[in-house]
Design an enzyme around this catalytic site. Structure first.
Site, PDB file in Angstrom:
ATOM      1  N   HIS A  54       0.873  -1.369   0.024  1.00 50.26           N
ATOM      2  CA  HIS A  54       0.074  -0.031   0.032  1.00 50.26           C
ATOM      3  C   HIS A  54       0.861   1.255  -0.051  1.00 50.26           C
ATOM      4  O   HIS A  54       0.334   2.351  -0.791  1.00 50.26           O
ATOM      5  CB  HIS A  54      -0.833  -0.071   1.288  1.00 50.26           C
ATOM      6  N   HIS A 100     -10.379   2.365  -0.699  1.00 49.27           N
ATOM      7  CA  HIS A 100     -10.611   1.968   0.688  1.00 49.27           C
ATOM      8  C   HIS A 100     -11.191   0.707   0.454  1.00 49.27           C
ATOM      9  O   HIS A 100     -12.275   0.633   1.113  1.00 49.27           O
ATOM     10  CB  HIS A 100     -11.278   3.096   1.477  1.00 49.27           C
TER      11      HIS A 100
END
Length: 728
Positions: A54, A100
């Protein structure tokens, strides 16, 4: 002195505790080499989040380097909180998209809400005032209760945060496909406006300059959120609910206003949002970009409760927080500002000239790491890919019932009206929204000018799975067409790459081929990539989502006056621009009839996209057209039906196609509606019918489709409502 009970460096190594944090044996060994010793618990936690997929893009970085990132209008490209593009008159547009996905799968309301909050802070950290929100959402089929629950929660979270913070949601997309069962995609985009001289960077420099923390007090929420976002979802994922952050839009609003005031202070050196990896990423990245060191005194960090350890402070992803570096001696000016906005703030450290990332708590050292290796030396993996193998399939489309098929496609939630969701979003706050959600792109006036910003957020999945290289080109071109459809000049783009586990050869190849196609399209369409995000490991119990690149693109409208009359009227002529081929592989028709994706050689002509797009855009600006829509999912038949349903009026059209070809998804096509008395000179344009008739009628080479407008409109508008009326 407070003592924190944590594993020792030896215990971390012997029990391989670093693996639970997402680090491999080789990565742990690299950390040891960098430090010249075994890392302690706080240090290995810091490396684990900074080297997560990420934060480090360790599987995707080589592919991202293909993207064109510069252009005559690009003021700031990838590497900062968001991209910045010139729009003239000393103004710029600032924008970015973020994912998300994993948090929304576990806690849909908070996952979506904090996705909105995080992307807003990215824009604000550059110094821009947000003017638009967009979202791209994907779920499993809406017939399943679990998918209804996720959809309901995500939409409520987006509306709950966005409405409170006062930013209109102007565009987006929502799709439903079984491939997203258990792993929804929630991608949020924000667009802001800034003056050139107010652009900020996330940098820490100037020895002795203080580091200021502002925002919510740090809690234990979101610890290892970046690591959680870098692994597959499984039955154990529910236990990681604490990794989902909790948003507070009211504090978010105050933080936004305080930050926008702070950037007017000349003593501000640098600012960055505390997003993924929280205080760790913001402070270490600012030091790296400033070529400096940083020393944080963690006992000074505002905390929600007693006993929070340095490890927890550094890895927490508590929301609504910013980190600033200011000139020495001016810190009280900033603290007074934040106090005025009733925000917690504190000086928690200072910039050093040591090139070290040092963390202490009441004088005890909890981390001492060289800045550059932490930020810049994450491992990069180049793997062996393998193209997916498809069985040869020749589906028979010769005997479809066109009328029945049209109604089924029109009322599928993917192609039906999304008003169930959009009605929960504030679309007009700020009073500058010109075109609201539901059409090709959202359009927002730039306050105090005649200019407007058009924005769209579009993804592609089935075609990327079908043919990753061509599918990559298609998703960029789709966004381009949507901006053309409102008369804007496409400027630049941001991307969110949603894929499965890149360690699997077929998925790695999908990522490689699709990004190559995207890069080619960006160059051909002159839309450089100025920001972006990568979300990998989107798998549930080993089953990957479709490869789903999502493109956010912004366009400039120099003078909004033409939009006043940009609407169709009864008697206007409908033109089809393009050509229809039997392109069914990857289409919604194929999904409806056969529930699979058959490989085809579907392709896109980028040179033609530019020529056709420019011609249509000029016709809009010249006031010759009343409405334009790019033909997409469901083909020309569904697009004409959507136009009729949106305006709740009939239309008649005759097309030189078979019944099945009404639903072919040949690339590069448009429907344009010309105003009465206006001459059209667009290559490939053919008059096919009239807008504003009593009934909806399509004629093909095989027959005729005739539908009652009210029935058709109710089916289109009510499809999602019907799915969501049951208790979820």
């Amino acid at each position: 002195m407070v003592k924190f009970l944590e594993p020792t460096a030896n215990e971390i190594k012997e029990n391989k505790l670093y693996q639970d944090m997402g680090l491999s044996d080789k990565e742990y060994d690299k950390v040891v080499d960098i430090l010249g010793r075994m890392p302690n618990y706080t240090e290995i936690g810091i490396f684990s989040v900074m080297w997560s997929e990420h934060c480090s893009y360790k599987h995707s970085k080589p592919f991202l380097k293909q993207f064109p990132t510069t252009g005559e209008r690009v003021l700031m490209g990838p590497g900062e909180g968001a991209g910045v593009v010139d729009i003239g008159d000393n103004q710029a547009v600032v924008f970015k998209v973020e994912s998300h996905n994993h948090p929304s799968a576990i806690e849909p309301y908070q996952g979506a809400a904090t996705g909105v909050g995080g992307i807003v802070r990215d824009i604000v950290s550059i110094g821009a005032r947000p003017i638009q929100l967009l979202n791209s959402l994907r779920f499993g089929e809406l017939t399943e209760k679990q998918n209804q629950r996720l959809f309901k929660g995500v939409v409520a979270g987006i509306g709950g945060y966005g409405n409170c913070i006062g930013i209109p949601t102007v565009a987006g997309e929502i799709e439903f496909d079984r491939q997203y069962e258990g792993n929804p995609l929630v991608n949020a985009m924000c667009v802001g406006i800034i003056d050139h001289d107010k652009i900020q960077k996330g940098t820490a420099k100037g020895e002795g300059n203080p580091v200021i923390y502002v925002g919510l007090k740090t809690g234990r929420d979101g610890i290892h959120g970046a690591t959680f976002a870098s692994e597959e979802l499984s039955e154990e994922s529910e236990s990681k609910r604490p990794s989902v952050q909790i948003g507070d839009p009211f504090v978010g609003k105050k933080l936004m206003e305080a930050t926008l005031k702070a950037i007017t202070f000349p003593e501000l050196v640098g600012i960055q949002d505390m997003g993924a990896a929280g205080l760790t990423s913001s402070s270490s990245e600012m030091a790296a970009k400033g070529g400096s060191g940083i020393h944080l005194e963690l006992e000074k960090v505002p905390t929600r409760e007693a006993g929070i350890s340095p490890y927890e402070m550094m890895l927490s992803e508590t929301q609504e927080r910013m980190l600033l570096v200011v000139e020495k001696g001016t810190e009280q000016k900033f603290l007074d500002l934040f106090d005025h906005y009733e925000l917690d703030s504190a000086v928690i450290g200072q910039v050093t000239d040591t090139d070290r990332f040092v963390l202490t708590y009441e004088g005890e050292v909890f981390a001492d790491i060289p800045v550059q290796p932490l930020s810049d030396e994450a491992p990069v993996y180049i793997l062996e890919g393998r193209a997916a193998q498809f069985d040869a399939v020749n589906h028979d489309y010769s005997n479809i019932d066109a009328q029945d098929t049209l109604m089924k496609l029109l009322s599928h939630p993917t192609m039906a009206s999304k008003n169930w969701a959009y009605s929960q979003y504030d679309q007009q706050v700020g009073a500058n929204t010109i075109i609201k959600p539901g059409l090709s792109a959202g359009v927002t006036r730039v306050e105090g000018t005649k200019k407007a910003i058009a924005a769209t957020l579009d993804g592609e999945a089935r075609y990327v799975f079908n043919n990753p290289y061509e599918g990559g080109k298609m998703v960029v071109a789709e966004a381009y067409r949507n901006l053309i459809s409102v008369g804007s000049l496409p400027l630049a783009m941001t991307d969110c790459l949603n894929y499965g586990n890149p360690e699997k050869p077929e998925i790695y190849q999908q990522l490689a081929d699709s990004t190559r196609g995207m890069a080619e399209a960006c160059g051909a369409l002159n839309t450089p990539v100025v920001s972006g995000n990568v979300s990998l490991y989107n798998e549930t119990k080993g089953d990957a989502i479709f490869p789903t690149p999502v493109v956010g693109m912004v366009g400039l409208i120099e003078d909004v006056d033409y939009l006043v009359d940009f609407k169709p009227s009864k008697g206007d002529t409908i033109y089809f621009v393009g050509e229809v081929k039997p392109d069914f592989g990857g289409s919604q028709l194929e999904k409806l009839l056969f529930n699979e994706v058959a490989h085809t050689d579907v392709a896109i002509d980028l040179e033609q996209e530019v020529a056709r797009g420019e011609a249509i855009r000029q016709h809009i600006i010249d006031g010759k057209l009343g409405h334009v829509q790019a033909v997409g999912k469901g083909g020309v038949g569904v697009k004409l039906a959507q136009i009729a349903a949106y305006f709740n009026t009939g239309l008649e059209a005759q097309l030189d196609v078979s019944d099945a070809e009404l639903f072919a998804e040949t690339q590069g096509n448009y429907i344009v509606i010309a105003k009465q008395g206006k001459e059209i000179d667009i290559d490939g344009a053919e008059a096919i019918g009239t807008f504003g008739t009593e009934s909806f009628k399509l004629s093909t080479n095989q027959g005729e489709v005739t539908l009652d407008v009210n029935r058709m409109t109710e089916a289109w508008k009510g499809a999602i409502h019907a799915c969501m009326t049951s208790e979820v």
